[in-house]
Scaffold this motif. Structure first.
Motif, PDB file in Angstrom:
ATOM      1  N   GLN A  22       0.862  -1.445  -0.023  1.00 39.37           N
ATOM      2  CA  GLN A  22       0.135  -0.122   0.106  1.00 39.37           C
ATOM      3  C   GLN A  22       0.956   1.309  -0.072  1.00 39.37           C
ATOM      4  N   GLU A  23       2.066   1.230   0.873  1.00 37.74           N
ATOM      5  CA  GLU A  23       2.815   2.464   0.960  1.00 37.74           C
ATOM      6  C   GLU A  23       3.708   2.440  -0.043  1.00 37.74           C
ATOM      7  N   LEU A  24       4.147   1.543  -0.903  1.00 38.00           N
ATOM      8  CA  LEU A  24       5.329   1.636  -1.839  1.00 38.00           C
ATOM      9  C   LEU A  24       5.343   0.437  -2.868  1.00 38.00           C
ATOM     10  N   ARG A  25       5.172   0.758  -4.230  1.00 39.48           N
ATOM     11  CA  ARG A  25       5.193  -0.062  -5.456  1.00 39.48           C
ATOM     12  C   ARG A  25       6.567   0.169  -6.055  1.00 39.48           C
ATOM     13  N   GLN A  26       7.035  -0.872  -6.245  1.00 34.90           N
ATOM     14  CA  GLN A  26       8.585  -0.635  -6.746  1.00 34.90           C
ATOM     15  C   GLN A  26       8.804  -1.759  -7.970  1.00 34.90           C
ATOM     16  N   ALA A  27       9.272  -1.525  -8.982  1.00 36.92           N
ATOM     17  CA  ALA A  27       9.594  -2.342 -10.165  1.00 36.92           C
ATOM     18  C   ALA A  27      10.929  -2.030 -10.727  1.00 36.92           C
ATOM     19  N   ASN A  28      11.578  -3.043 -11.510  1.00 35.94           N
ATOM     20  CA  ASN A  28      12.733  -3.048 -12.238  1.00 35.94           C
ATOM     21  C   ASN A  28      12.188  -2.700 -13.450  1.00 35.94           C
ATOM     22  N   CYS A  29      13.113  -1.842 -14.001  1.00 41.73           N
ATOM     23  CA  CYS A  29      12.782  -1.352 -15.631  1.00 41.73           C
ATOM     24  C   CYS A  29      14.044  -1.818 -16.456  1.00 41.73           C
ATOM     25  N   ALA A  30      13.997  -1.856 -17.591  1.00 35.65           N
ATOM     26  CA  ALA A  30      15.197  -1.880 -18.637  1.00 35.65           C
ATOM     27  C   ALA A  30      14.501  -1.430 -19.981  1.00 35.65           C
ATOM     28  N   THR A  31      15.299  -0.519 -20.622  1.00 36.70           N
ATOM     29  CA  THR A  31      14.935   0.031 -21.683  1.00 36.70           C
ATOM     30  C   THR A  31      16.409   0.017 -22.704  1.00 36.70           C
ATOM     31  N   GLU A  32      16.214   0.793 -23.842  1.00 30.90           N
ATOM     32  CA  GLU A  32      17.520   1.065 -24.344  1.00 30.90           C
ATOM     33  C   GLU A  32      18.536   1.960 -23.852  1.00 30.90           C
ATOM     34  N   ASP A  33      17.843   2.602 -22.819  1.00 28.30           N
ATOM     35  CA  ASP A  33      18.987   3.791 -22.060  1.00 28.30           C
ATOM     36  C   ASP A  33      19.605   3.020 -20.883  1.00 28.30           C
ATOM     37  N   GLY A  34      18.978   2.011 -20.540  1.00 29.91           N
ATOM     38  CA  GLY A  34      19.479   1.165 -19.402  1.00 29.91           C
ATOM     39  C   GLY A  34      18.567   0.738 -18.544  1.00 29.91           C
ATOM     40  N   ARG A  35      19.332   0.035 -17.312  1.00 32.53           N
ATOM     41  CA  ARG A  35      18.317  -0.585 -16.280  1.00 32.53           C
ATOM     42  C   ARG A  35      18.097   0.710 -15.073  1.00 32.53           C
TER      43      ARG A  35
END
Length: 153
Positions: A62-75
């Motif tokens: 509820q207080e925090l949502r966190q995800a890893n992302c990776a794009t052409e620019d980096g992680r």
């Protein structure tokens, strides 16, 4: 004496006007070549879509949502917060590990400076940079990737 008081009042009015209006005028005269969009808002998924990322959810509370992302620019790590206070506390704790942070209203992206610069072109926001404060006495040699605010965690 009245003329003197009128002059003082006019001077005081001009000073107050400069204090109030000056920053607004200066904001419009910014860095010329910077194409920084307005700071993005939204859910984690909406922010990720604006950043061209398919988020891999790590924390869904509820207080925090966190995800890893990776794009052409980096992680990078993208996090959203239920409160401003929760966001500031998270950033203050993560600052101990160094890195660059792109900060918006109740969201933050964490990565190296080059990735943050690219993200800022899509999400707007403010860049904050922290220096690591490791004592060097940790058993893992300061492996920052294990911290919840670092990419790859």
């Amino acid at each position: 004496m009245t003329k003197r008081n009128a002059t003082r009042s006019a001077a005081r009015y001009a000073w107050c006007a400069a204090v109030v209006v000056g920053p607004v005028l200066l904001a419009g005269c910014g860095g010329g070549g910077d194409d920084i969009p307005p700071t993005a808002t939204g859910t984690l998924e909406e922010l990720a879509a604006q950043a061209h990322c398919e988020p891999k959810l790590q924390t869904d509370a509820q207080e925090l949502r966190q995800a890893n992302c990776a794009t052409e620019d980096g992680r990078y790590v993208l996090a959203t917060f239920a409160t401003d206070r929760g966001q500031r506390e998270w950033i203050n704790e993560a600052n101990d590990y160094g890195g660059s942070y792109l900060v918006g209203r109740r969201w933050v992206a964490v990565s190296d400076a080059a990735v943050i610069a690219a993200l800022r072109g899509r999400l707007g926001g403010t860049v904050e940079t922290a220096s690591p404060h490791h004592s060097g006495s940790g058993g893992d040699g300061g492996n920052e990737a294990e911290h919840s605010g670092r990419p790859g965690s």
